[in-house]
Each structure stands twice: as structure tokens, then as C-alpha cells.
Design a protein around this motif. Structure first.
Motif, PDB file in Angstrom:
ATOM      1  N   ILE A  48       0.842  -1.203   0.000  1.00 38.27           N
ATOM      2  CA  ILE A  48       0.000   0.000   0.000  1.00 38.27           C
ATOM      3  C   ILE A  48       0.876   1.251   0.000  1.00 38.27           C
ATOM      4  O   ILE A  48       0.626   2.202  -0.754  1.00 38.27           O
ATOM      5  N   ALA A  49       1.919   1.251   0.838  1.00 41.18           N
ATOM      6  CA  ALA A  49       2.784   2.429   0.970  1.00 41.18           C
ATOM      7  C   ALA A  49       3.534   2.728  -0.321  1.00 41.18           C
ATOM      8  O   ALA A  49       3.648   3.896  -0.729  1.00 41.18           O
ATOM      9  N   ASP A  50       4.057   1.704  -0.973  1.00 38.49           N
ATOM     10  CA  ASP A  50       4.815   1.929  -2.211  1.00 38.49           C
ATOM     11  C   ASP A  50       3.921   2.533  -3.297  1.00 38.49           C
ATOM     12  O   ASP A  50       4.323   3.458  -4.018  1.00 38.49           O
ATOM     13  N   ALA A  51       2.697   2.023  -3.405  1.00 38.15           N
ATOM     14  CA  ALA A  51       1.777   2.557  -4.412  1.00 38.15           C
ATOM     15  C   ALA A  51       1.352   3.974  -4.062  1.00 38.15           C
ATOM     16  O   ALA A  51       1.334   4.862  -4.942  1.00 38.15           O
ATOM     17  N   CYS A  52       1.030   4.206  -2.793  1.00 38.58           N
ATOM     18  CA  CYS A  52       0.599   5.550  -2.384  1.00 38.58           C
ATOM     19  C   CYS A  52       1.735   6.560  -2.454  1.00 38.58           C
ATOM     20  O   CYS A  52       1.504   7.750  -2.693  1.00 38.58           O
ATOM     21  N   GLY A  53       2.975   6.086  -2.264  1.00 35.13           N
ATOM     22  CA  GLY A  53       4.127   6.974  -2.411  1.00 35.13           C
ATOM     23  C   GLY A  53       4.244   7.502  -3.829  1.00 35.13           C
ATOM     24  O   GLY A  53       4.523   8.689  -4.048  1.00 35.13           O
ATOM     25  N   ILE A  54       4.034   6.637  -4.808  1.00 36.62           N
ATOM     26  CA  ILE A  54       4.058   7.057  -6.217  1.00 36.62           C
ATOM     27  C   ILE A  54       2.915   8.024  -6.495  1.00 36.62           C
ATOM     28  O   ILE A  54       3.088   9.062  -7.160  1.00 36.62           O
ATOM     29  N   LEU A  55       1.750   7.706  -5.968  1.00 31.50           N
ATOM     30  CA  LEU A  55       0.578   8.560  -6.153  1.00 31.50           C
ATOM     31  C   LEU A  55       0.827   9.959  -5.575  1.00 31.50           C
ATOM     32  O   LEU A  55       0.527  10.978  -6.226  1.00 31.50           O
ATOM     33  N   LEU A  56       1.390  10.019  -4.379  1.00 27.09           N
ATOM     34  CA  LEU A  56       1.669  11.313  -3.744  1.00 27.09           C
ATOM     35  C   LEU A  56       2.733  12.089  -4.505  1.00 27.09           C
ATOM     36  O   LEU A  56       2.640  13.307  -4.675  1.00 27.09           O
ATOM     37  N   GLU A  57       3.753  11.398  -4.967  1.00 23.30           N
ATOM     38  CA  GLU A  57       4.825  12.063  -5.717  1.00 23.30           C
ATOM     39  C   GLU A  57       4.275  12.746  -6.968  1.00 23.30           C
ATOM     40  O   GLU A  57       4.738  13.827  -7.361  1.00 23.30           O
ATOM     41  N   GLU A  58       3.269  12.134  -7.572  1.00 24.04           N
ATOM     42  CA  GLU A  58       2.692  12.692  -8.800  1.00 24.04           C
ATOM     43  C   GLU A  58       1.665  13.786  -8.531  1.00 24.04           C
ATOM     44  O   GLU A  58       1.510  14.704  -9.339  1.00 24.04           O
ATOM     45  N   ARG A  59       0.958  13.710  -7.410  1.00 21.32           N
ATOM     46  CA  ARG A  59      -0.155  14.644  -7.175  1.00 21.32           C
ATOM     47  C   ARG A  59       0.099  15.680  -6.084  1.00 21.32           C
ATOM     48  O   ARG A  59      -0.518  16.752  -6.108  1.00 21.32           O
ATOM     49  N   ALA A  60       0.963  15.370  -5.136  1.00 18.08           N
ATOM     50  CA  ALA A  60       1.265  16.314  -4.047  1.00 18.08           C
ATOM     51  C   ALA A  60       2.657  16.018  -3.510  1.00 18.08           C
ATOM     52  O   ALA A  60       2.823  15.502  -2.401  1.00 18.08           O
ATOM     53  N   PRO A  61       3.694  16.314  -4.304  1.00 16.08           N
ATOM     54  CA  PRO A  61       5.053  15.905  -3.941  1.00 16.08           C
ATOM     55  C   PRO A  61       5.586  16.530  -2.649  1.00 16.08           C
ATOM     56  O   PRO A  61       6.578  16.043  -2.100  1.00 16.08           O
ATOM     57  N   TRP A  62       4.932  17.577  -2.178  1.00 14.46           N
ATOM     58  CA  TRP A  62       5.373  18.209  -0.947  1.00 14.46           C
ATOM     59  C   TRP A  62       4.908  17.457   0.298  1.00 14.46           C
ATOM     60  O   TRP A  62       5.373  17.723   1.408  1.00 14.46           O
ATOM     61  N   VAL A  63       3.984  16.514   0.141  1.00 20.25           N
ATOM     62  CA  VAL A  63       3.507  15.713   1.276  1.00 20.25           C
ATOM     63  C   VAL A  63       4.423  14.501   1.456  1.00 20.25           C
ATOM     64  O   VAL A  63       4.651  13.736   0.527  1.00 20.25           O
ATOM     65  N   THR A  64       4.967  14.365   2.637  1.00 23.36           N
ATOM     66  CA  THR A  64       5.858  13.248   2.953  1.00 23.36           C
ATOM     67  C   THR A  64       5.039  12.032   3.387  1.00 23.36           C
ATOM     68  O   THR A  64       4.100  12.165   4.170  1.00 23.36           O
ATOM     69  N   LEU A  65       5.397  10.858   2.880  1.00 27.10           N
ATOM     70  CA  LEU A  65       4.750   9.611   3.286  1.00 27.10           C
ATOM     71  C   LEU A  65       5.791   8.679   3.869  1.00 27.10           C
ATOM     72  O   LEU A  65       6.839   8.437   3.262  1.00 27.10           O
ATOM     73  N   THR A  66       5.504   8.149   5.058  1.00 25.74           N
ATOM     74  CA  THR A  66       6.367   7.123   5.648  1.00 25.74           C
ATOM     75  C   THR A  66       5.496   5.938   6.048  1.00 25.74           C
ATOM     76  O   THR A  66       4.285   6.063   6.228  1.00 25.74           O
ATOM     77  N   ALA A  67       6.126   4.787   6.183  1.00 22.10           N
ATOM     78  CA  ALA A  67       5.425   3.579   6.628  1.00 22.10           C
ATOM     79  C   ALA A  67       6.300   2.868   7.645  1.00 22.10           C
ATOM     80  O   ALA A  67       7.507   2.699   7.424  1.00 22.10           O
ATOM     81  N   SER A  68       5.707   2.460   8.757  1.00 23.50           N
ATOM     82  CA  SER A  68       6.499   1.859   9.818  1.00 23.50           C
ATOM     83  C   SER A  68       5.684   0.870  10.634  1.00 23.50           C
ATOM     84  O   SER A  68       4.456   0.975  10.730  1.00 23.50           O
ATOM     85  N   THR A  69       6.393  -0.077  11.236  1.00 22.70           N
ATOM     86  CA  THR A  69       5.787  -0.966  12.227  1.00 22.70           C
ATOM     87  C   THR A  69       6.280  -0.602  13.630  1.00 22.70           C
ATOM     88  O   THR A  69       5.970  -1.293  14.594  1.00 22.70           O
ATOM     89  N   ASP A  70       7.033   0.493  13.716  1.00 18.46           N
ATOM     90  CA  ASP A  70       7.601   0.961  14.985  1.00 18.46           C
ATOM     91  C   ASP A  70       6.705   2.060  15.565  1.00 18.46           C
ATOM     92  O   ASP A  70       6.588   3.133  14.976  1.00 18.46           O
ATOM     93  N   PRO A  71       6.061   1.827  16.704  1.00 18.19           N
ATOM     94  CA  PRO A  71       5.153   2.830  17.265  1.00 18.19           C
ATOM     95  C   PRO A  71       5.809   4.185  17.513  1.00 18.19           C
ATOM     96  O   PRO A  71       5.191   5.229  17.274  1.00 18.19           O
ATOM     97  N   ALA A  72       7.059   4.180  17.990  1.00 18.98           N
ATOM     98  CA  ALA A  72       7.727   5.453  18.270  1.00 18.98           C
ATOM     99  C   ALA A  72       7.850   6.292  17.006  1.00 18.98           C
ATOM    100  O   ALA A  72       7.616   7.507  17.016  1.00 18.98           O
TER     101      ALA A  72
END
Length: 441
Positions: A48-72
Motif C-alpha cells: 500500500i505504501a509503495d503505491a501511495c508513495g508514487i501517487l503522492l509524488e505525482e499529485r502532491a510531492p510536498w507531502v511526505t509519506l512514511t510507513a512503519s511498524t515501529d510505534p515510536a
């Protein structure tokens, strides 16, 4: 204007791409700096993150996307946590639906034994998210729409009473959009509603246009003949199980002709009909796994393989616009009128003050302010008392690890015909949920 940081808890959900698309659609009204995805299933979330990262890069590149399993990492320095987790995923939903059906009882995601089983799994998951948020971003708000919302809301009320958590459900919103369509309106935002009940267990008592003129006679006339069916073009009506649910609303409405009902009431009023029309080999969980689940992940993989989301068939989750409205109300003190799941505390005068009820609230920077409903009729009051008892017993059973109280919760549900059937279902559910429930004594 301030830009907000958001954590989507349940980042591997099939609903996450639609929520991100919806957030992008509202960037002018609700600016975003960072979106963080959090899930305990790294592989699923990464797709999901890899696909949404591409989507964000094309439509709103200023929005940062991260994905983690680490709560902190996921919960530090965020303003909002949007939580839509499904503990046990669809495989356990399938058990929730099929085990009761084996005993001649309705199998459903949030109602009856299936909802109780799901609630026992969801409670610790949601409490864990609340604790992470309070540890790493104590000033953040959690917008929780994890199901079963009624049981989860009661659990957070009782076990995390001071948490900054708002419990919501988008099902009334979906129904209101169908009502708007049948009225010839462009959006549910063209009217205002009065509504009361418990989550997935409520009634609309009035619908008014913005000038205060009631639209209720026209709505009642349509629902009494057609349920919530429209011209057949809505997304819900394209799904056979939902299409029948929307039409069944006319039979529920006949029980109180002055109101219109939440569709989920059919499971409590017509359980024999629902069981007779269920396929114990292929339930709604199978439909979702074979439909939405496959579609979303195949679309995400296609985006990753092509390196572009230009021609994606992923669409905005329109119901999720309610979540943006809620976040905006908190962030900008908009005082928007919204249906919320809140502690009653006198809003419904002749009902348990500690029950978690779904009613209109005015939402601002300090959270929801309940609007007074007043007294409700004996029919609804009695039904709600019984169902609120189910929800409270489930939470007590979780807290006390009590077999007895969970058995009592099942007995109290209108969907279960006897104590012996309740016990048989419970024993099967315990076996199926041994990796998720506390060990009951």
C-alpha cells in the motif's frame, strides 16, 4: 496555514488508498505535511505504501509519506491519528460470520455473536493505539472508526476515560448520501438531521433543508416503498448483499412509521429472514476478499510495476470525507454539526447516562458538545437498553476475562435464540479466537 501530520493506523488496509486520495482532495481546506502509515503487518502495508508513495509524488510531492511498524516512529509528532484497524484481518471476519451460521444464528461483522467476537479482538488493539498516541503525541486526537464501533467506544469510555479519542461511524453518512440522491440533492450537506440511537442501532427523526423546512414526509414515503434504493447506480447497490440490505429498510421502517432506520436494525428485527437468506459457505467476508481485497492490491501492484498512478482505478473514499470534516472541526474550531458516538450523560434524558449513544454534536477545538435529544419512545428505549447491555457486558468480559459475562452478552443479544445456543457459539468462538482473546475464566 498550519500543515498537519497524520498517522493512519491500519496502514495496510484496503481503505488506506481511498483515504489518502480523499485527503489529497481536501488539501486546500486541510493542509498536510506528513502522512505516516502504521501497521503490524509490514509486508501488507509496504505494498500500500509503495503505491501511495508514487501517487503522492505525482499529485502532491510536498507531502511526505512514511510507513512503519515501529510505534515510536509512527506516533511521534503527529496531530491526528486516523484509526481503522481490523484485528485478525478478513480471515477472522470469515470465522465471525460462519461460526454463528453453523448454529442457525446470523453471522455479521458488527452485530450479534460475530460483532461480539470482533469486539473482543478490537478492544486491545484500539487501546494499544491510544496508549501509543498518548505516549508519543499526547496532544494529538484519535479519530477512531475501527469496528465494531459501539463496543470499541464503550471500551475506551470505561478503560481510557481521559483519552482524546473521538469515535465515529460513516454508515449513517452513506445512507444520508442515498437520501440526498433520492431527494434530487447533490450532497447530504444540503440538509441537517436529527438522529439518536447506538452505533448501527439508530433512527432518524427529522431531516430539514438549510432553511429549516422538513423533508421528512418525502423521505418517509420513499423509504416505506423502496427502502434506501436509488436508481441502482450507487456503489453500494452494485453489491448484491448491500442492495438487498438497502431495500430491506422498508420492512424495518414499518415498525415505526414516523422515523427512518439504520439498515443494521434488520439483523435484530428479522434474524430468521437473514439466516434463511445467508450462504454459510460464502459470506460477506468471502465477497470482500474475492472482490475489494483483490482489486485494491492488484491496483497497488500495477502502480508499483508501472511506476505511475496516472491511469489507476483507485478512487476516493467519499465516506471518509466525514473524517476530514471532523479533523477540520477540531483543528479550526468550525463548530460543525456531526453525528458522534459519545457518552449519553443526559442527552437522552430517559436513558442510561453511561451508555455510548450516537447523536448529533457540535464539534470544535475542545471536542464534541452533545445536543439534547430529550426523551425517547418506549420501543426504542427498550431495544437500546438491551443492546447497550450487550456492549457493556462484552467490555466487562474483556476486562475481567470472564466467560460468564461473555456468555451473558450473547444471551442478551436479540439475534441469539437461547442460552444453550449462545454457549455452543461461544465455545466455538473461543477456539477460533485463541490467538486473539484473553484466556477466559
Amino acid at each position: 496555514m498550519k500543515k498537519f501530520n497524520i498517522t493512519i493506523a491500519g496502514g495496510g488496509s484496503t481503505f488506506t488508498p481511498g483515504i489518502i486520495l480523499m485527503l489529497l482532495d481536501y488539501l486546500d481546506e486541510f493542509p498536510i505535511d506528513t502522512i505516516k502509515l502504521y501497521d503490524n503487518d509490514k509486508e501488507r502495508q509496504q505494498t500500500i505504501a509503495d503505491a501511495c508513495g508514487i501517487l503522492l509524488e505525482e499529485r502532491a510531492p510536498w507531502v511526505t509519506l512514511t510507513a512503519s511498524t515501529d510505534p515510536a516512529e509512527a506516533f511521534t509528532d503527529v496531530d491526528f491519528v486516523m484509526a481503522h484497524i481490523r484485528v485478525g484481518k478478513y480471515a477472522m471476519r470469515e470465522q465471525d460470520e460462519k461460526i454463528p451460521l453453523k448454529h442457525g444464528v446470523i453471522g455479521q461483522e458488527t452485530c450479534g455473536p460475530g460483532g461480539i467476537a470482533y469486539g473482543m479482538r478490537s478492544i486491545p488493539g484500539v487501546l494499544e493505539l491510544v496508549d501509543y498516541m498518548e505516549k508519543y503525541s499526547p496532544d494529538a486526537w484519535m479519530l477512531n472508526y475501527s469496528n465494531p464501533a459501539a463496543i470499541v467506544a464503550e471500551a475506551t469510555r470505561k478503560l481510557r476515560p481521559d483519552a482524546r479519542i473521538l469515535n465515529i461511524c460513516d454508515m449513517p453518512i452513506g445512507i444520508e448520501e442515498l437520501i440526498a440522491k433520492n431527494l434530487g440533492l447533490s450532497s447530504r450537506k444540503e440538509f441537517e438531521v436529527d438522529y439518536y440511537g447506538l452505533n448501527h442501532f439508530g433512527w432518524w427523526t427529522d431531516i430539514r433543508d438549510k432553511k429549516g423546512n422538513t423533508l421528512m414526509p418525502e423521505v418517509i414515503s420513499h423509504v416505506s416503498k423502496n427502502g434506501y434504493a436509488t436508481d441502482g447506480s450507487s456503489e453500494l447497490e452494485q453489491q448484491a448483499s448491500w442492495n438487498s440490505t438497502l431495500k430491506k429498510a422498508k420492512d424495518i421502517q414499518a415498525l415505526d412509521p414516523d422515523t427512518i432506520p439504520n439498515t443494521y436494525l434488520k439483523y435484530y428485527f428479522f434474524p430468521d429472514y437473514e439466516v434463511a437468506n445467508s450462504n454459510s459457505e460464502r459470506t460477506r467476508a468471502n465477497e470482500v476478499m474475492e472482490g475489494r481485497e483483490k482489486f485494491i492490491f492488484s491496483e497497488c501492484r500495477a502502480i508499483i510495476e508501472k511506476g505511475t498512478a496516472e491511469d489507476t482505478r483507485l478512487t476516493i473514499d467519499e465516506h471518509a470525507s466525514y473524517i476530514v470534516d471532523l479533523a477540520r472541526a477540531i483543528a479550526f474550531n468550525t463548530k460543525e454539526r456531526m453525528l458522534m458516538i459519545v457518552e449519553n450523560n443526559g442527552a437522552i434524558r430517559n436513558f442510561d447516562p453511561t451508555a455510548m449513544v450516537e447523536i448529533p454534536c457540535i464539534v470544535g477545538s475542545k471536542g464534541p458538545e452533545k445536543l439534547v435529544v430529550g426523551e425517547i419512545p418506549r420501543f426504542q428505549k427498550s431495544l437500546m437498553e438491551q443492546q447497550a447491555g450487550v456492549e457493556k457486558l462484552v467490555v466487562e468480559a474483556f476486562e475481567e476475562e470472564s466467560y460468564q459475562k461473555l456468555w451473558q452478552a450473547l444471551i442478551l443479544s436479540r439475534t441469539v435464540p437461547s442460552a444453550s445456543v449462545a454457549k455452543d457459539i461461544l465455545d466455538d468462538l473461543i477456539e477460533a479466537n485463541r490467538d486473539y482473546w484473553p484466556k477466559l475464566k
